[in-house]
Each structure stands twice: as structure tokens, then as C-alpha cells.
Design a protein around this motif. Structure first.
Motif, short mmCIF file in Angstrom:
data_model
loop_
_atom_site.label_atom_id
_atom_site.label_comp_id
_atom_site.label_asym_id
_atom_site.label_seq_id
_atom_site.Cartn_x
_atom_site.Cartn_y
_atom_site.Cartn_z
N GLU A 103 39.03 39.37 30.44
CA GLU A 103 40.43 38.94 30.47
C GLU A 103 40.65 38.07 29.24
OE1 GLU A 103 43.38 37.46 33.86
OE2 GLU A 103 42.16 35.82 33.08
N ASP A 104 41.51 38.51 28.37
CA ASP A 104 41.83 37.76 27.15
C ASP A 104 40.57 37.38 26.38
OD1 ASP A 104 44.49 37.94 27.91
OD2 ASP A 104 44.44 36.01 28.95
N ASP A 105 39.66 38.34 26.26
CA ASP A 105 38.41 38.16 25.52
C ASP A 105 37.46 37.14 26.13
OD1 ASP A 105 38.89 40.14 23.67
OD2 ASP A 105 40.02 38.78 22.35
N THR A 106 37.74 36.73 27.36
CA THR A 106 36.75 35.95 28.12
C THR A 106 36.10 36.89 29.12
OG1 THR A 106 38.06 33.95 27.86
CG2 THR A 106 36.44 33.96 29.64
N LEU A 107 34.77 36.78 29.23
CA LEU A 107 34.04 37.69 30.12
C LEU A 107 33.61 36.98 31.40
CD1 LEU A 107 31.66 39.67 27.72
CD2 LEU A 107 34.11 39.96 28.14
N TYR A 108 33.69 37.69 32.49
CA TYR A 108 33.25 37.19 33.79
C TYR A 108 32.32 38.22 34.43
CZ TYR A 108 37.34 34.26 33.04
OH TYR A 108 38.25 33.40 32.49
N ASN A 109 31.35 37.72 35.22
CA ASN A 109 30.49 38.60 36.03
C ASN A 109 31.22 38.77 37.35
OD1 ASN A 109 28.55 39.74 37.67
ND2 ASN A 109 26.87 38.53 36.82
N SER A 110 31.98 39.84 37.47
CA SER A 110 32.94 39.99 38.57
C SER A 110 32.53 41.06 39.56
CB SER A 110 34.33 40.33 37.99
OG SER A 110 34.86 39.22 37.29
N VAL A 111 33.13 40.97 40.73
CA VAL A 111 32.98 41.99 41.76
C VAL A 111 34.37 42.42 42.21
CG1 VAL A 111 32.39 42.28 44.21
CG2 VAL A 111 30.68 41.41 42.60
N ALA A 112 34.58 43.72 42.34
CA ALA A 112 35.85 44.25 42.85
C ALA A 112 35.64 44.77 44.27
CB ALA A 112 36.33 45.38 41.96
N VAL A 113 36.66 44.54 45.08
CA VAL A 113 36.70 45.09 46.44
C VAL A 113 37.82 46.13 46.43
CG1 VAL A 113 36.96 44.58 48.90
CG2 VAL A 113 36.00 42.84 47.34
N ILE A 114 37.43 47.39 46.61
CA ILE A 114 38.36 48.50 46.42
C ILE A 114 38.62 49.20 47.75
CG2 ILE A 114 38.78 50.64 45.13
CD1 ILE A 114 38.25 48.32 43.31
N GLY A 115 39.90 49.44 48.04
CA GLY A 115 40.28 50.27 49.18
C GLY A 115 41.04 51.49 48.69
N ALA A 116 41.45 52.33 49.64
CA ALA A 116 42.17 53.55 49.26
C ALA A 116 43.46 53.23 48.51
CB ALA A 116 42.48 54.37 50.52
N ALA A 117 44.05 52.08 48.83
CA ALA A 117 45.32 51.72 48.21
C ALA A 117 45.14 50.97 46.89
CB ALA A 117 46.15 50.89 49.18
N GLY A 118 43.89 50.73 46.51
CA GLY A 118 43.67 50.03 45.25
C GLY A 118 42.76 48.82 45.43
N CYS A 119 42.85 47.92 44.48
CA CYS A 119 41.96 46.76 44.45
C CYS A 119 42.44 45.69 45.43
CB CYS A 119 41.93 46.21 43.02
SG CYS A 119 40.70 44.93 42.80
N LEU A 120 41.57 45.31 46.36
CA LEU A 120 41.92 44.32 47.38
C LEU A 120 41.62 42.90 46.92
CD1 LEU A 120 40.39 46.20 50.46
CD2 LEU A 120 42.78 46.20 49.70
N ALA A 121 40.62 42.75 46.07
CA ALA A 121 40.24 41.41 45.59
C ALA A 121 39.28 41.56 44.43
CB ALA A 121 39.58 40.61 46.71
N VAL A 122 39.29 40.55 43.57
CA VAL A 122 38.27 40.43 42.52
C VAL A 122 37.70 39.03 42.62
CG1 VAL A 122 37.81 40.36 40.04
CG2 VAL A 122 39.33 42.12 40.98
N TYR A 123 36.40 38.93 42.56
CA TYR A 123 35.72 37.62 42.58
C TYR A 123 34.92 37.48 41.30
CZ TYR A 123 32.12 34.14 43.67
OH TYR A 123 31.26 33.07 43.62
N ARG A 124 35.04 36.31 40.68
CA ARG A 124 34.26 36.01 39.48
C ARG A 124 33.10 35.09 39.87
NH1 ARG A 124 39.68 34.96 35.72
NH2 ARG A 124 39.99 37.19 35.25
N LYS A 125 31.90 35.57 39.68
CA LYS A 125 30.69 34.84 40.08
C LYS A 125 30.75 33.39 39.60
CE LYS A 125 25.63 35.50 39.68
NZ LYS A 125 24.60 36.41 39.08
N THR A 126 30.49 32.47 40.51
CA THR A 126 30.65 31.05 40.19
C THR A 126 29.33 30.37 39.83
OG1 THR A 126 30.63 30.59 42.56
CG2 THR A 126 32.77 30.71 41.49
N HIS A 127 28.19 30.98 40.15
CA HIS A 127 26.88 30.41 39.81
C HIS A 127 26.15 31.44 38.96
CE1 HIS A 127 28.19 28.40 43.51
NE2 HIS A 127 27.51 27.35 43.11
N LEU A 128 26.08 31.19 37.68
CA LEU A 128 25.50 32.17 36.76
C LEU A 128 24.00 31.95 36.60
CD1 LEU A 128 28.25 32.22 33.98
CD2 LEU A 128 27.93 33.85 35.87
N TRP A 129 23.28 33.06 36.46
CA TRP A 129 21.83 33.01 36.35
C TRP A 129 21.41 33.20 34.90
CZ3 TRP A 129 17.80 31.16 38.54
CH2 TRP A 129 16.54 31.59 38.14
#
Lengths: 287, 287
Positions: free
Chosen positions: A106-132
Motif C-alpha cells: 500500500e503506497d509502497d509500504t509492504l505488510y505481511n498480510s493475510v486475506a480472508v476471502i468469501g464468495a462475495a469478496g474479501c471479508l478482512a485483511v490483517y497485517r501481521k503485528t509481530h514480525l519475525w
């Protein structure tokens, strides 16, 4: 002496019936975006054929994990409105949910994200808060609480890999009412004594048991640029016991998430109601 | 990217060298106060002969656990200035510490307490803050944070049995700087899948690993009024691995508590410094 009962906030959801959870270990290859897309779509189609309700794929499934340079990570990152998510949604029956990891730009910033997808589209996106470790070279940590996604199959709490090793994270989601924690991971092999499970699994078992929630962890398969993975994929029940290991890289369990809404563990004890928050105040202090 | 390092408050203590920890599973009998006193004094004498630095005995070691009535618990409760603690202290070399459980009576209120005894007398008393099941019929829960006892063998954090199943408790003690958690327990046998440890041990392993602390749990032996015990006594290292199981009811490990002061787990990660307290604020909310 009646136990103090914990009740999660918000309106009560109808309790789901039996839910089929399936984790599919994939072996994406860094740089092979089209091949990885094919792996993901094939996995989703196979899960749908298996009548799965909640499909879990690994962390950073679209891109692979072992980036050599920031530039490489940037080139493989996608936006949350990427065409891939629509293509996944098109494969899904009305109530099926897919959870998978991707490097988000997003705007050249990178996140380690997870998408939750349903038939109607994306239900949620989470950006990992504790990076390894080396993730810190490429990604910016998320600043928001993990999502609790209300679905026909129960309330799904989303975490990514190392997040689960912070006991505050599953605890917070349980207090908010999560039934099932869905956790895409990339667990590198680490040494552990003979006869013991991979340590990440022990932490996952404990997190499930102390919070009375189900947990589905989906790890990677194969080897990537010399990095081996634990292949520690598992579905864990609300007592902390593993109810599905991978067979041919696929772990499937039929679970009853409503059991996560009963926190009584004796005639006089309640897993969350027994908490003494007035004694935990130092957990909020700045580290 | 340098990790954010967690530093516990207060003056730095000199790091202890090798410390011998020994847990002795006892089988006290309800109502046999004099016999239980003998068991305890014999156990302490044997530990001293083994050159133990930190001796751990079970929860409610002076009284037994399975009370039938409140009156019975009252009759077996003692005060924290009971003669027994002085008799234990007289057996100890200057730096040896003994931790054991007893039913404490103060002004006719009973607590499930643990005493930390040194040669010079009682160093601390902790009143269990999370009571299990029928304990609620007899005991009042403590209202104070568990003690962190500074000794020649490191900083000892004290918990009792079910306290350890609240992840907030070991976390709080780790943040305060504990090196070794000392946990008298009475773990009734509970069913668990073949090939799995008793669940309480899995929780103890996870608590040790996520906090980078050593844990010594001392369980009961034998059968009391039909109640069997897991005999899950163990010394666990700061990675969460069991380094001593009981042999003949005695588990002994030589540990190096200074390792608990290094929370780095990768070039860029710190077990406590990686916390995101701003995301854990809901942990302090009333359950």
C-alpha cells in the motif's frame, strides 16, 4: 460458589454446527507468481471438492518467503484489491471461507498480510503485528488488532505465525469471542529433543487449551532457497489436542466450534471468567 | 533493524551461577499433621544432603489436599509464623531456599498459600490467586501479585498450580524479571491422548518458552482419598524442554538461571521486547 462467567461482547451469533476445516501446505516458489497463483487456485478448488467450510493456506502463499532483497519483496507484493482474490472468490460456495497470506503493498509500504476471502469478496485483511527476524527488513508491522470475522462457521480470529507466540494475542481474540483461530504460518525447522513436537505446535496447543478455542495452523511444505519448513500443519481442538495432522500435505478436521463458547472447565471454574485482570495490570506497561 | 530489548525494572542482580533445583513429590495424608511434618523435614534434609539450592515441595504439603469439610480444612490450617517454618530453616545452609504449600489461617480466613523459606526464616508468603474447583469451598483467593524473591540463586517467581494456566501470570513475572518460576502443584489425573504429556505440562512448557524462564513444578505422589495425581513433576528449561523428570519421586536439575536474562531469540527478535502492549489493552478489561 458459582464461577464468574465470561461473556464476549456484541450480539450473540447463532452457534455454527459441524465445520470442516482444511489446511493445505503449499510450496510456493519465490518469483514464480503465476505458478503460485495456480497452486493456490488448485488448492482452493480441491478444498471445495472436499466440501470444506474453512480453507487455510500458508503465510505469504502468493510470493514465497525467503526474499533476498527488498526490491524482490516489492516486486512480488500485491494490493488487497488484486485480481487473485476475486478469482478465489469465484471458486467458492456461498459460505466457504479461504484464509491465505500475501505480501501487501500500500503506497509502497509492504505488510505481511493475510486475506480472508468469501464468495462475495474479501471479508478482512490483517497485517501481521509481530514480525519475525528478516521480515523486519522488508515489512512494516501492522498497527491494528487482529480481525474477528463473523462467518456462518463461527467467529474466526486471524493471526500470522509469530503472533501466536505472544500469549496476549490468542488471549485477546478469545476474550473478544473467537471460536477458531486461523493461523497461516511459515515455520522454519528448529532443533528440538527427540520425542517432542516442534515447539511452535506446543505453543499452539497451549494457546488452544488455556483459551478454550480451536486453532488451525497451516505451514509451508518443501524447501525454499535452502530453508526447510517444519511442516507443522495441524488442527487443534479446544482442549489443546491435535485432531488432524497433514496427510499428503492436507490436514482436514470436522470440528464443532460451538464447543469454544463453553468456557466452564469444572463445576466452579471458567477459563476466562477466572481471570484476575486487576492483577495483570503490568501487562499493559511499555516493554 | 535492532530489536527492542526488554529490561526488567530495579537494580541488576549479580547473575547466579549453576543452581541445583530439586522437586520432591510427597504423599501427605489428610489429618496426619505430625506425619506430614516428618515427611517435609525428611525431604528437606535429603535435599540438603544432595546439595540442592532450591527445594520445591507440593501445594498444601503440610495438610494434604482432599478436604471433606470446611471444618477439616480449618483444623489443618496453620499461621505463617508456625513453628514448622523455623524448623525447616534450621536445616538449611545459608543460601538454600525451600518452597512449599500450606493452608494458611489468618483471622479465621483460609488461604491456599506457599511459603519461601531460607536459613534466616520466611522470605515470602504467596496466597494463590486463582483457585481450582473445590478449593473455592475452603479458601479465599489472594489479592496480591505473586512475589518475586531475590535470592543468591536468581529471582524466583512463585505461583501455585492453576495460577500457571493463566498465561498472564508467568508473563507478568517474566516482565518483572523472574529467572525461575517455582510452582507447587496438586495435579489430579485427567484424560489425555496416548503419546501426549499431561496437559498441565504442555502449558508449563509453553509458559517457559514464550517467556524465556525456567520452571520447576512439584506435584503430589500417591493417591489421596481416591484421588490420583498426575505426578507431573518436572524441571523445564528456558526453551520449554523438560530437563528433569522424577526418579523415585525426586526430580533434580542443575540449571543456569542467567540464561533467562537473555531474551534474544533471533538477530532481530526479543521475547519480551517484541510485545506490542498497545495492542493488548483489552487484556486489562473486566472479564
Amino acid at each position: 460458589v458459582s464461577p464468574r462467567r465470561h461473556r464476549a461482547g456484541g450480539d450473540p451469533l447463532p452457534a455454527p454446527g459441524v465445520v470442516r476445516v482444511q489446511c493445505r501446505q503449499l510450496a510456493p516458489r519465490v518469483g514464480d507468481a503465476e505458478g503460485n497463483t495456480r497452486l493456490i487456485l488448485d488448492a482452493v478448488a480441491a478444498a471445495v471438492a472436499d466440501r470444506v467450510d474453512v480453507v487455510v493456506l500458508p503465510e505469504l502463499a502468493t510470493s514465497g518467503y525467503v526474499f533476498e532483497t527488498l526490491r524482490e519483496a516489492q516486486e512480488l507484493a500485491i494490493t488487497r484489491d488484486d485480481d487473485l482474490f476475486g478469482r478465489i472468490g469465484e471458486l467458492l460456495p456461498a459460505s466457504t471461507v479461504v484464509v491465505l497470506g500475501f505480501p501487501e503493498n500500500e503506497d509502497d509500504t509492504l505488510y505481511n498480510s493475510v486475506a480472508v476471502i468469501g464468495a462475495a469478496g474479501c471479508l478482512a485483511v490483517y497485517r501481521k503485528t509481530h514480525l519475525w527476524d528478516r521480515e523486519k527488513l522488508f515489512f512494516t508491522p501492522g498497527d491494528e488488532h487482529p480481525p474477528l470475522v463473523e462467518t456462518a462457521h463461527g467467529r474466526l480470529g486471524i493471526l500470522v505465525c509469530y503472533d501466536l507466540e505472544m500469549p496476549e494475542m490468542p488471549r485477546s481474540l478469545a476474550l473478544r469471542g473467537a471460536d477458531l483461530l486461523v493461523v497461516p504460518v511459515n515455520w522454519p525447522v528448529v532443533a528440538h529433543p527427540a520425542g517432542e513436537k516442534a515447539p511452535e505446535l506446543i505453543l499452539a496447543q497451549a494457546a488452544a487449551r488455556v483459551n478454550g478455542v480451536f486453532i488451525a495452523c497451516c505451514d509451508r511444505a518443501g524447501t525454499e532457497r535452502g530453508q526447510e519448513w517444519t511442516e507443522g500443519t495441524a488442527v487443534i481442538d479446544q482442549y489443546g489436542w491435535v485432531v488432524a495432522w497433514p496427510e499428503g500435505h492436507v490436514a482436514t478436521a470436522d470440528i464443532f466450534p460451538a464447543l469454544a463458547r463453553e468456557k466452564a472447565i469444572s463445576a466452579r471454574n471458567d477459563l476466562l471468567g477466572d481471570r484476575r485482570p486487576e492483577l495483570y495490570t503490568d501487562l499493559g506497561m511499555k516493554a
